[in-house]
Design a protein around this motif. Sequence first.
Motif, short mmCIF file in Angstrom:
data_model
loop_
_atom_site.label_atom_id
_atom_site.label_comp_id
_atom_site.label_asym_id
_atom_site.label_seq_id
_atom_site.Cartn_x
_atom_site.Cartn_y
_atom_site.Cartn_z
N ALA A 104 2.74 44.71 -14.34
CA ALA A 104 4.05 45.08 -14.88
C ALA A 104 4.38 44.26 -16.13
CB ALA A 104 5.13 44.86 -13.82
N MET A 105 4.04 42.99 -16.11
CA MET A 105 4.29 42.14 -17.28
C MET A 105 3.43 42.60 -18.47
SD MET A 105 4.42 38.42 -15.38
CE MET A 105 5.64 37.51 -16.31
N SER A 106 2.20 42.93 -18.18
CA SER A 106 1.29 43.37 -19.24
C SER A 106 1.76 44.67 -19.88
CB SER A 106 -0.12 43.56 -18.68
OG SER A 106 -0.64 42.35 -18.17
N LYS A 107 2.36 45.55 -19.09
CA LYS A 107 2.84 46.83 -19.61
C LYS A 107 3.93 46.61 -20.66
CE LYS A 107 4.84 51.26 -18.15
NZ LYS A 107 5.31 52.06 -16.98
N VAL A 108 4.85 45.69 -20.36
CA VAL A 108 5.94 45.41 -21.31
C VAL A 108 5.38 44.76 -22.57
CG1 VAL A 108 8.12 44.19 -21.66
CG2 VAL A 108 7.57 45.15 -19.42
N LEU A 109 4.49 43.79 -22.40
CA LEU A 109 3.92 43.11 -23.56
C LEU A 109 3.11 44.07 -24.43
CD1 LEU A 109 2.77 39.78 -21.86
CD2 LEU A 109 4.66 40.04 -23.48
N ALA A 110 2.37 44.94 -23.79
CA ALA A 110 1.54 45.89 -24.54
C ALA A 110 2.41 46.84 -25.37
CB ALA A 110 0.65 46.68 -23.59
N ALA A 111 3.53 47.29 -24.80
CA ALA A 111 4.43 48.18 -25.54
C ALA A 111 5.01 47.48 -26.76
CB ALA A 111 5.54 48.67 -24.62
N LEU A 112 5.38 46.20 -26.60
CA LEU A 112 5.89 45.44 -27.74
C LEU A 112 4.81 45.25 -28.79
CD1 LEU A 112 7.95 42.69 -25.86
CD2 LEU A 112 8.88 44.54 -27.27
N GLY A 113 3.59 44.99 -28.33
CA GLY A 113 2.48 44.82 -29.26
C GLY A 113 2.22 46.07 -30.08
N GLU A 114 2.34 47.23 -29.44
CA GLU A 114 2.15 48.50 -30.15
C GLU A 114 3.21 48.67 -31.24
OE1 GLU A 114 2.15 51.57 -27.26
OE2 GLU A 114 0.26 50.94 -26.32
N ARG A 115 4.46 48.30 -30.93
CA ARG A 115 5.53 48.40 -31.94
C ARG A 115 5.26 47.48 -33.11
NH1 ARG A 115 11.27 47.35 -29.50
NH2 ARG A 115 11.81 47.80 -31.68
N GLY A 116 4.85 46.24 -32.81
CA GLY A 116 4.57 45.30 -33.88
C GLY A 116 3.41 45.73 -34.76
N MET A 117 2.35 46.22 -34.13
CA MET A 117 1.19 46.65 -34.90
C MET A 117 1.51 47.88 -35.74
SD MET A 117 -1.82 45.63 -35.54
CE MET A 117 -2.22 44.54 -34.16
N ALA A 118 2.31 48.79 -35.20
CA ALA A 118 2.70 49.99 -35.95
C ALA A 118 3.50 49.61 -37.19
CB ALA A 118 3.49 50.93 -35.06
N LEU B 292 3.37 46.73 -38.88
CA LEU B 292 2.49 46.10 -39.86
C LEU B 292 1.61 47.14 -40.56
CD1 LEU B 292 1.36 42.90 -37.91
CD2 LEU B 292 3.05 43.06 -39.73
N GLN B 293 1.12 48.10 -39.81
CA GLN B 293 0.28 49.15 -40.40
C GLN B 293 1.09 50.01 -41.36
OE1 GLN B 293 -1.32 51.06 -36.92
NE2 GLN B 293 -2.97 49.55 -36.67
N ALA B 294 2.35 50.28 -41.02
CA ALA B 294 3.21 51.07 -41.90
C ALA B 294 3.45 50.37 -43.22
CB ALA B 294 4.53 51.37 -41.21
N GLU B 295 3.43 49.03 -43.21
CA GLU B 295 3.64 48.25 -44.43
C GLU B 295 2.34 47.96 -45.17
OE1 GLU B 295 5.71 44.77 -43.20
OE2 GLU B 295 7.58 45.83 -42.77
N GLY B 296 1.23 48.48 -44.64
CA GLY B 296 -0.06 48.26 -45.29
C GLY B 296 -0.57 46.84 -45.19
N ALA B 297 -0.15 46.13 -44.15
CA ALA B 297 -0.54 44.73 -44.01
C ALA B 297 -2.01 44.61 -43.63
CB ALA B 297 0.32 44.06 -42.94
N THR B 298 -2.64 43.59 -44.15
CA THR B 298 -4.03 43.30 -43.79
C THR B 298 -4.05 42.10 -42.84
OG1 THR B 298 -4.27 41.87 -45.73
CG2 THR B 298 -4.90 44.17 -45.98
N GLU B 299 -5.11 42.00 -42.05
CA GLU B 299 -5.29 40.92 -41.09
C GLU B 299 -4.08 40.74 -40.17
OE1 GLU B 299 -7.00 37.26 -42.71
OE2 GLU B 299 -7.14 38.31 -44.64
N PRO B 300 -3.61 41.81 -39.51
CA PRO B 300 -2.46 41.68 -38.62
C PRO B 300 -2.80 40.85 -37.39
CG PRO B 300 -3.45 43.85 -38.38
CD PRO B 300 -4.16 43.18 -39.53
N ALA B 301 -1.80 40.16 -36.87
CA ALA B 301 -1.98 39.34 -35.66
C ALA B 301 -0.73 39.42 -34.82
CB ALA B 301 -2.29 37.89 -36.05
N LEU B 302 -0.91 39.31 -33.50
CA LEU B 302 0.20 39.37 -32.56
C LEU B 302 0.23 38.10 -31.71
CD1 LEU B 302 -0.23 43.04 -31.25
CD2 LEU B 302 1.25 42.26 -33.12
#
Length: 698
Positions: free
Chosen positions: A519-533, A535-545
């Motif tokens: 259950a904890m991993s599910k919440v963290l993974a959803a937040l990670g997807e938002r953060g990565m999306a 960064l990708q929308a801004e054309g960022a290189t070398e993204p990290a979470l």
Amino acid sequence: MSGYLVGIDIGGTFTDCAVVAADGTVITAKAASTPPDFSQGVVAVLGAAAQRLGLSVEDFCARIRLISHGTTTGTNTLIQRRGAKVGLLTTRGHEDVIHIMRGSRGYSGRDIRKVVHFPEGAKPQPIVPKRLIEGVPERIDSLGNVVVPFNEAEAKAALERLLAQGVEAVAICFLWSFKNAEHERRMKAIVQARAPELFVTASSDLVPKWGEYERTTASVLNAYIGPLTSAYLANIDQSLTGMGYAHPLQITSCAGGAVSVATGIEAPLLTLDSGPVAGVTGSAFLGGLMGHSNIITTDMGGTSFDVGIIHDGEAATSHISTVNQYQYFLPKVDIQTVGAGGGSLAVHDPVTGTLRVGPESAGAKPGPVCYGRGGTQPTVTDADLLLGYFDAENFAGGAMSLDRDGAEKAVADLAGKLGLSTIECAAGIARIVEFNMADLIRRATIEKGHDPRDFVLYAFGGAGPVHAGVFAAELGVERVIVPQKKTASVWCAFGAAAADILHVYEQVEVMESPFDPAAMSKVLAALGERGMAQLQAEGATEPALAFSIDLRHRGQINEVEVPVAGASLTGGDLQPLAEAFYEKYERLYGRGSSFRGAKLEAVTFRVRATAPLPRPVLPRTEAAPPEPPEAARRRPRKVYWSASKDFVETPVFDGEQLLHGHRVAGPAIVETTDTTVVIHPGQSLGVDALGNFDLTLR
């Protein structure tokens, strides 16, 4: 690295600019801040930087690779209460949340008199009057289930009533919207369709956390500063493009990184305190190069004194802030501030008959008396001049002369009221402001479980190196770093140029131990997807979470942020997670304060999505012999030293001529274009391989 990196920071007195060239050379420039239209100061300081480089403004802007800008527009809008006329749409029956506030009414524990003695405190002037608050029939419960359907007809009618009263911005905050944002999204769409010109903030977009009062406050504040701040950011972005700057503008954020100008326009609340935070960012960057993991950052400008803490290489953060007594949620670097700057006014308190320094400031206009711009009340800068810290004929690199006679008359008038000599009064002004600063640092360190003696202190801002030798020694600190010599006066601008992209996403999901790692991993993974999306929308290189979870003892309110290795947790990660909580909890609240027999609760899940931007390169130099050259020596002058309570003929050095390896023993004064380092008896100053002044206090 090709092209220039430029950081810009707007302060209450000056607008600062730091330009980092491809070879690591740092060029600095200052221009007077220009309230209410701060964009004029930005244009002026870019022109000053271009002139120092021997370029036209257009040619300079065309060669810039990145501009990162810290703005105080939102802060000043709040201080001056000139924000938008805001309407609030909330769940019917909960219209009074923002007026009820918390029991402390926004007073911190440091002002305990006003917390516990009701008549001493008062609620602030309402940022949204009750007539501009409308309740909408809808209700979502704590599990995210719809209990009362969203009444679209009533919602539209409520909006029409607000529009009829001329609102310029709308904040939307429904109960439990962070668990289910459906109703807020529909309300926002209705507002945008009916009045597309309005600035709109939905709490689920900005702060999806529980705490109805803090979430409502954040949404309202964002809407309140939104029209002015977004207009300023759009205007400066357009102006820079017109001047030849061809890349996306970055805005420094209170979380310690940079966001795109588009994000800053949408969520201007992120820009509050971004200037002082940039100083912490720059210090963390420099500390990484120097191997300093524990740093106290001190920024003394013309108006305020700001303190930040870097522990184990990470800046201390907080998740709740206060402005004008209004508490709100927003992850940010923890900055403690007191009204103690070079422009702080020294006054006679008629009630106690004592000398008081600050928090009121002379600001940019009229400024200290010695500036000759119409000031009449003595300030810290006036006292420093009389003590001999400054050369009246060669202030700011010779850019201006100081009116010593005017400063002496102002301090003498104050001294007469206190029964002191002029010099005793000037020394008292300096000592009071230094002890005020030391006291603030104690609160930011000792009260948070840190021993200041374990830290290196970084002193910057135009006035910081002048007084650091006293307030650092008062704390038991042994070393003070004045970053990059003259760059210290514009260090927050340099920090803006050193910031990486950073977005912080949070989600409240209360879970009780024993935890379910899936259950904890599910919440963290959803937040990670938002953060990565993002960064990708801004054309960022070398993204990290980077992930973390706020934990607490069940039944308590004190939450502790604990980092986790990644979004995917297993059963083997749970015990180390709990141990990390116990260790940090006891460091904050005292050994033995945790209770391992109690259940734990996970409350807030968080991800920090980062990506590197071009960063400054600071070259290292070979060491010279310790004796400074004759070219570095300036005409000595008499300086008042509190230890001897008298003026002493004191050596003065040109800081630009001091190189790696050179060493100066106190008492002495080291001057650069934009700041002065005061070396007291028993202290010494050297220059390290990266070009920083290294002040040894013992």
